[in-house]
Design a protein around this motif. Sequence first.
Motif, PDB file in Angstrom:
ATOM      1  N   ASP A  65       1.124  -1.393  -0.186  1.00 58.53           N
ATOM      2  CA  ASP A  65      -0.025  -0.088   0.356  1.00 58.53           C
ATOM      3  C   ASP A  65       0.998   1.424   0.400  1.00 58.53           C
ATOM      4  OD1 ASP A  65      -2.282  -1.546  -0.042  1.00 58.53           O
ATOM      5  OD2 ASP A  65      -1.877  -2.337   2.652  1.00 58.53           O
ATOM      6  N   PHE A  84      -5.898   3.414  -7.171  1.00 58.10           N
ATOM      7  CA  PHE A  84      -5.738   1.917  -8.078  1.00 58.10           C
ATOM      8  C   PHE A  84      -5.463   0.566  -8.246  1.00 58.10           C
ATOM      9  CE2 PHE A  84      -2.677   4.341  -9.612  1.00 58.10           C
ATOM     10  CZ  PHE A  84      -2.018   3.361 -11.444  1.00 58.10           C
ATOM     11  N   ARG A 115      -5.406  -0.957  -5.842  1.00 57.37           N
ATOM     12  CA  ARG A 115      -5.898  -2.169  -4.878  1.00 57.37           C
ATOM     13  C   ARG A 115      -7.439  -2.872  -5.575  1.00 57.37           C
ATOM     14  NH1 ARG A 115      -5.526   2.636  -2.601  1.00 57.37           N
ATOM     15  NH2 ARG A 115      -3.982   2.610  -0.057  1.00 57.37           N
ATOM     16  N   ASP A 116      -7.217  -2.522  -6.526  1.00 58.17           N
ATOM     17  CA  ASP A 116      -8.451  -3.248  -7.660  1.00 58.17           C
ATOM     18  C   ASP A 116      -7.676  -3.772  -8.800  1.00 58.17           C
ATOM     19  OD1 ASP A 116     -10.358  -1.259  -6.821  1.00 58.17           O
ATOM     20  OD2 ASP A 116      -9.886   0.037  -7.765  1.00 58.17           O
ATOM     21  N   GLN A 117      -6.886  -4.232  -8.621  1.00 63.09           N
ATOM     22  CA  GLN A 117      -5.697  -5.146  -9.495  1.00 63.09           C
ATOM     23  C   GLN A 117      -5.599  -6.602  -9.181  1.00 63.09           C
ATOM     24  OE1 GLN A 117      -4.581  -3.949 -12.141  1.00 63.09           O
ATOM     25  NE2 GLN A 117      -5.275  -2.018 -12.416  1.00 63.09           N
ATOM     26  N   PRO A 118      -6.210  -7.376  -9.818  1.00 61.85           N
ATOM     27  CA  PRO A 118      -6.162  -8.659  -9.603  1.00 61.85           C
ATOM     28  C   PRO A 118      -5.150  -9.265  -8.440  1.00 61.85           C
ATOM     29  CG  PRO A 118      -7.024  -8.748 -12.102  1.00 61.85           C
ATOM     30  CD  PRO A 118      -6.412  -6.868 -11.771  1.00 61.85           C
ATOM     31  N   TYR A 161      -3.070  -7.307  -6.995  1.00 56.34           N
ATOM     32  CA  TYR A 161      -2.981  -7.158  -5.551  1.00 56.34           C
ATOM     33  C   TYR A 161      -4.096  -7.857  -4.229  1.00 56.34           C
ATOM     34  CZ  TYR A 161      -3.790  -3.945  -1.336  1.00 56.34           C
ATOM     35  OH  TYR A 161      -3.769  -2.992  -0.346  1.00 56.34           O
ATOM     36  N   LYS A 162      -5.389  -8.169  -4.944  1.00 54.76           N
ATOM     37  CA  LYS A 162      -6.278  -9.473  -4.184  1.00 54.76           C
ATOM     38  C   LYS A 162      -6.210 -10.347  -4.413  1.00 54.76           C
ATOM     39  CE  LYS A 162     -10.348  -6.581  -6.013  1.00 54.76           C
ATOM     40  NZ  LYS A 162     -11.285  -6.795  -6.722  1.00 54.76           N
ATOM     41  N   GLU A 174      -8.249   1.318   3.827  1.00 53.86           N
ATOM     42  CA  GLU A 174      -7.264   1.646   2.378  1.00 53.86           C
ATOM     43  C   GLU A 174      -6.327  -0.194   3.041  1.00 53.86           C
ATOM     44  OE1 GLU A 174      -4.878   5.059   1.656  1.00 53.86           O
ATOM     45  OE2 GLU A 174      -7.126   5.745   0.647  1.00 53.86           O
TER      46      GLU A 174
END
Length: 506
Positions: A410, A416, A418-421, A423-424, A448
């Motif tokens: 982080d 933006f 955090r919305d990437q695959p 990252y998840k 966040e």
Amino acid sequence: MATDWLGSIVSINCGESLGVYQGRVSAVDQVSQTISLTRPFHNGVKCLVPEVTFRAGDITELKILEIPGPGDSRQCGDLQQTEMGVPGVGCQVGPSQNGTGKMLKKPISSSAPQNIPRRTDVKNQDIIISPQQQCSKSYMDRHVETLTQSKGFRRRHNSWSSSSRHPNQVTPKKSGLKNGQMKSKDDECFGDDIDEIPDTDFDFEGNLALFDKAAVFEEIETYERRSGTRSRGTPNEKQARYRHDENILESEPIVYRRIVVPQNANKEFCTDSGLVVPSVSYELHKKLLSVAEKHGLTLERRLEMTGVCASQMALSLLGGPNRLNPKNVHQRPTVALLCGPHVKGAQGVSCGRHLSNHDVHVILFLPNFVKMLESLTNELNLFSKTQGQQVSSVRDLPDTPVDLVINCLDCHENAFLRDQPWYKAVVDWANQNRAPVLSIDPPINEMEQGIDAKWSLALGLPLPLGERAGRVYLCDIGIPQKVFQEVGINYHSPFGCKFVIPLHST
């Protein structure tokens, strides 16, 4: 003539072979040239026979220790009741030409009277000895040790000396000298009478019971309350105890608030010493780093300091010297380092390089990007020279739990990501791995943060972090004091001798 010597106490020296005999004369035979002693002592020890007889040829020297006076009826008395050291009239016996002993009454000394110190029953007194009594002094000096070995000699001497004295002995008289000047050192040390020594043992327990300690301390305490004094031996007095890191002598009061920020802090922390460390906003923290970079504290320097402090904290969390030593090569710790494509990720890569240099197995996760920051590229080049492992896919991360997870995914900008695959997927792996998480410079917004941290490391001054940040630590990245003053912060270093310190919520 021979009957005049009956009852006298004599000492007969018969040479080295026969020794010395003492006793009272019981018979003198002029025809056979013999002399008999009753109740004799041989070399200071009482003989088993009641009487011994000596020939004149065996006698080397004869001394008369005591001559009975007219009407004296103690001719058959025990020699043990006579003090052999009491001076008497001295006489010598010399062998004649025909081999027979001939007694010659002759005074040995004719000098003036002398004061010889002698222990008597009357203390602080001196005894004046007549000239005739000095002739036996040489015998007394040579045989006093032998005579004192006889059993009961001293007790009987004391009783006899106080009741019966030699006729020629002068009555003791007080001298004008000071007390104790005429006493010898031996009398001062060994002059006590053995009759004065108690036969029973001293009752220590009984005498100790007579001392009421509680009453004495109560009396002392009562006296102190009345007089206002303070005793050194009061039992209720409690001495102050200090730790090894506390100052005993305090010259001035301690100021615990040494850091003052220009705006009201949303949250305050305190160190182990009690110093207050206020939090700052992200805008003020960003301005502080910008001014420091303008004065020479470049990004590369800040990344290096951050990597050193973070790796030092991580080494402590991994076990420190108990875990990292040459004897525990089979327990090499494993650290998973999760980094993003930003400055926070570059700080994590710098930390991974130092951990790998300290024999820690580091697995660095960083997604593939076409273009990355120059600082991050430089750190990756240095990391590639170590034994660390770099992966870009979540599938390459270990399936088993690791010793520590360092989170640098982080950042304060670029939400933006955090919305990437990827990252998840990494967040899901970290939450399922069940390893403790150390977060380096986490963002303020708790929403966040996808990974709950057990520890968080702040840089320079802390941000107002929430509960999900875990326990907060603060590291020194080398910002000078005047740089703090330039941005309006009155700063005094809270680190002391350390570079990383824990902070506690107030």
